[in-house]
Design a protein around this motif. Structure first.
Motif, short mmCIF file in Angstrom:
data_model
loop_
_atom_site.label_atom_id
_atom_site.label_comp_id
_atom_site.label_asym_id
_atom_site.label_seq_id
_atom_site.Cartn_x
_atom_site.Cartn_y
_atom_site.Cartn_z
N LEU A 164 0.81 -1.22 0.00
CA LEU A 164 0.00 0.00 0.00
C LEU A 164 0.85 1.27 0.00
O LEU A 164 0.71 2.11 -0.88
CB LEU A 164 -0.93 0.00 1.22
N PHE A 165 1.73 1.41 0.98
CA PHE A 165 2.46 2.66 1.12
C PHE A 165 3.40 2.91 -0.06
O PHE A 165 3.44 4.03 -0.60
CB PHE A 165 3.23 2.68 2.44
N GLN A 166 4.16 1.92 -0.46
CA GLN A 166 5.07 2.13 -1.58
C GLN A 166 4.32 2.42 -2.88
O GLN A 166 4.68 3.36 -3.60
CB GLN A 166 6.01 0.94 -1.74
N PRO A 167 3.27 1.65 -3.24
CA PRO A 167 2.53 2.00 -4.46
C PRO A 167 1.92 3.39 -4.43
O PRO A 167 1.81 4.04 -5.47
CB PRO A 167 1.44 0.92 -4.52
N LEU A 168 1.51 3.86 -3.23
CA LEU A 168 0.95 5.21 -3.12
C LEU A 168 2.04 6.28 -2.98
O LEU A 168 1.73 7.47 -2.86
CB LEU A 168 0.01 5.30 -1.91
N HIS A 169 3.29 5.84 -3.01
CA HIS A 169 4.43 6.76 -2.85
C HIS A 169 4.33 7.51 -1.52
O HIS A 169 4.50 8.73 -1.46
CB HIS A 169 4.51 7.73 -4.03
N ILE A 170 4.05 6.74 -0.48
CA ILE A 170 4.04 7.27 0.88
C ILE A 170 5.30 6.76 1.58
O ILE A 170 5.55 5.55 1.63
CB ILE A 170 2.79 6.80 1.65
N ALA A 171 6.10 7.69 2.08
CA ALA A 171 7.30 7.29 2.82
C ALA A 171 6.90 6.43 4.02
O ALA A 171 5.89 6.70 4.67
CB ALA A 171 8.07 8.52 3.28
N ARG A 172 7.68 5.40 4.28
CA ARG A 172 7.34 4.46 5.35
C ARG A 172 7.02 5.21 6.64
O ARG A 172 7.87 5.91 7.19
CB ARG A 172 8.49 3.49 5.57
N PRO A 173 5.81 5.05 7.17
CA PRO A 173 5.42 5.78 8.38
C PRO A 173 5.82 5.04 9.65
O PRO A 173 6.32 3.91 9.62
CB PRO A 173 3.89 5.85 8.25
N GLU A 174 5.57 5.68 10.78
CA GLU A 174 5.77 5.07 12.09
C GLU A 174 4.43 4.53 12.60
O GLU A 174 3.39 5.11 12.35
CB GLU A 174 6.32 6.10 13.09
N TRP A 175 4.49 3.39 13.31
CA TRP A 175 3.28 2.81 13.89
C TRP A 175 3.65 2.20 15.24
O TRP A 175 4.52 1.34 15.33
CB TRP A 175 2.71 1.72 12.97
N GLU A 176 3.01 2.64 16.29
CA GLU A 176 3.31 2.15 17.63
C GLU A 176 3.03 0.66 17.74
O GLU A 176 2.20 0.10 17.02
CB GLU A 176 2.47 2.92 18.66
N GLU A 177 3.72 0.02 18.70
CA GLU A 177 3.59 -1.42 18.91
C GLU A 177 3.21 -1.73 20.35
O GLU A 177 3.45 -0.93 21.26
CB GLU A 177 4.92 -2.13 18.60
N SER A 178 2.68 -2.92 20.54
CA SER A 178 2.45 -3.45 21.89
C SER A 178 3.77 -3.99 22.43
O SER A 178 4.75 -4.14 21.69
CB SER A 178 1.43 -4.58 21.83
N PRO A 179 3.83 -4.32 23.72
CA PRO A 179 5.05 -4.94 24.26
C PRO A 179 5.41 -6.25 23.56
O PRO A 179 6.56 -6.69 23.62
CB PRO A 179 4.70 -5.18 25.74
N GLN A 180 4.43 -6.87 22.92
CA GLN A 180 4.67 -8.12 22.21
C GLN A 180 5.18 -7.91 20.78
O GLN A 180 5.33 -8.87 20.02
CB GLN A 180 3.40 -8.98 22.18
N GLY A 181 5.40 -6.66 20.39
CA GLY A 181 5.94 -6.39 19.05
C GLY A 181 4.91 -6.47 17.95
O GLY A 181 5.23 -6.81 16.80
#
Length: 355
Positions: free
Chosen positions: A207-224
């Motif tokens: 999704l992000f690469q085809p839309l030419h969106i720079a890789r974003p940040e996404w928070e994680e749980s303690p389990q990764g």
């Protein structure tokens, strides 16, 4: 000589990498803003500052308007900029649901799959019939069957999947709507389980690469595991691209990157809805109905139905991707707002007419 050649080679490699990074981020096409659009947005901005009861209850961060695939207006406020990613809060949910659709299309799971089948090692000792009956679709439509959303307390000390699966499922899944962000986290966990990739990695290539969106940040749980229901940060234009993708039925630059049928189902009415924290039985007492509230129009797959034949991705404090299929238009807003329906009333009053 060899050292000089090595430095030169590394420099060329670095510069080519920078060039590639710039090349990956392609902007949407622009057209000049008409005087009518400028005047309408100015009136809207003024109204957000003067009409609410508290003058600081709506603080705009950005506005972007797309018409026929072109940006016809864009502006940032209060120290925000085009290059600054903004917290999406629950707009993140729409991206999680998109990943689910992609995984379904790849044959990795089905809407009717039971949730418990994915986590046999995390199940409680005793499982209710309602828990066993809960499906992927129930997670998508916020109809897990919980009477109270699973607690967000002690998140650093518990396994989030285990906590969700041990939470009482009072109602038959599929029949009782309750806004449930931890349910969306479970969708993220399922995508990671069946694909072997974190949600952010799975979406990056699809999704992000085809839309030419720079890789974003996404928070994680303690389990990764990416939080799914919240924690994603995007630029305003990234949000606009996602809205435009819905208008284009999943096609981008001549390639079908998300199945058209899935992008039709996601914003379609799936179940009746109520505002977060409100029960159906309390709607009448609160005076909320389809004539005066944007959160009782119905819910799709992690998306809200709007009035005026529109639909939206919706995040806490006023983060919106509002799509108008009949008008071939997208409206994106990032905000810090303590108001909800009054904010939407201003959107319909001032911005809808120019679309």
């Amino acid at each position: 000589m060899k050292k000089t050649s090595l430095i030169l080679a590394l420099t060329i490699l670095f510069l080519s990498g920078c060039k590639q990074e710039r090349k990956e981020v392609i902007d949407l096409p622009r057209t000049n803003s008409s005087p009518e659009v400028i005047a309408a947005v100015d009136s809207f901005v003024h109204a957000t500052q003067t009409r609410p009861v508290a003058p600081d209850s709506i603080t705009l961060h950005s506005i972007m308007i797309l018409k026929h695939g072109n940006v016809v207006y864009e502006k940032w406020f209060n120290g925000q900029s085009a290059e600054t990613p903004h917290p999406m809060f629950s707009v993140s949910k729409t991206f999680t649901a998109t990943a689910v659709g992609l995984a379904i299309n790849e044959g990795k799971l089905q809407l009717t799959d039971s949730v418990v089948k994915f986590f046999p090692d995390k199940l409680p000792a005793e499982q209710s019939d309602n828990l066993k009956a809960m499906t992927v679709r129930d997670l998508l439509t916020m109809t897990c069957g919980h009477d109270v959303e699973p607690s967000s307390q002690n998140r650093d000390s518990v396994d989030w999947v285990e906590s969700f699966l041990s939470w009482p499922v009072k109602h038959k899944p599929g029949e009782y709507y309750l806004y449930n962000s931890i349910g969306t986290y479970m969708l993220s966990a399922i995508v990671q389980k069946v694909t072997g990739e974190k949600l952010i990695d799975y979406l990056d290539t699809r999704l992000f690469q085809p839309l030419h969106i720079a890789r974003p940040e996404w928070e994680e749980s303690p389990q990764g595991i990416n939080c799914g229901g919240w924690g994603l940060s995007l630029k305003t234009e990234d949000m606009a691209k996602m809205g435009q993708l819905f208008l284009q039925k999943g096609e981008w630059n001549g390639k079908q990157i998300v199945p058209a049928d899935w992008l039709k189902e996601m914003p379609s009415f799936q179940v009746p809805s109520a505002p977060s924290g409100t029960r159906f039985e309390d709607l009448e007492k609160a005076g909320l109905n389809k004539d005066n509230n944007e959160w009782v129009q119905g819910y799709g797959y992690q998306m809200w139905i709007c009035r005026h034949n529109a639909f939206r991705a919706d995040g806490f404090a006023g983060q919106y991707i509002i799509v108008f299929p009949d008008l071939d238009a997208v409206l994106v807003l990032t905000t810090s707002s303590s108001l909800y329906q009054p904010y939407f009333d201003l959107i319909w009053e001032y911005l809808l007419p120019i679309l």
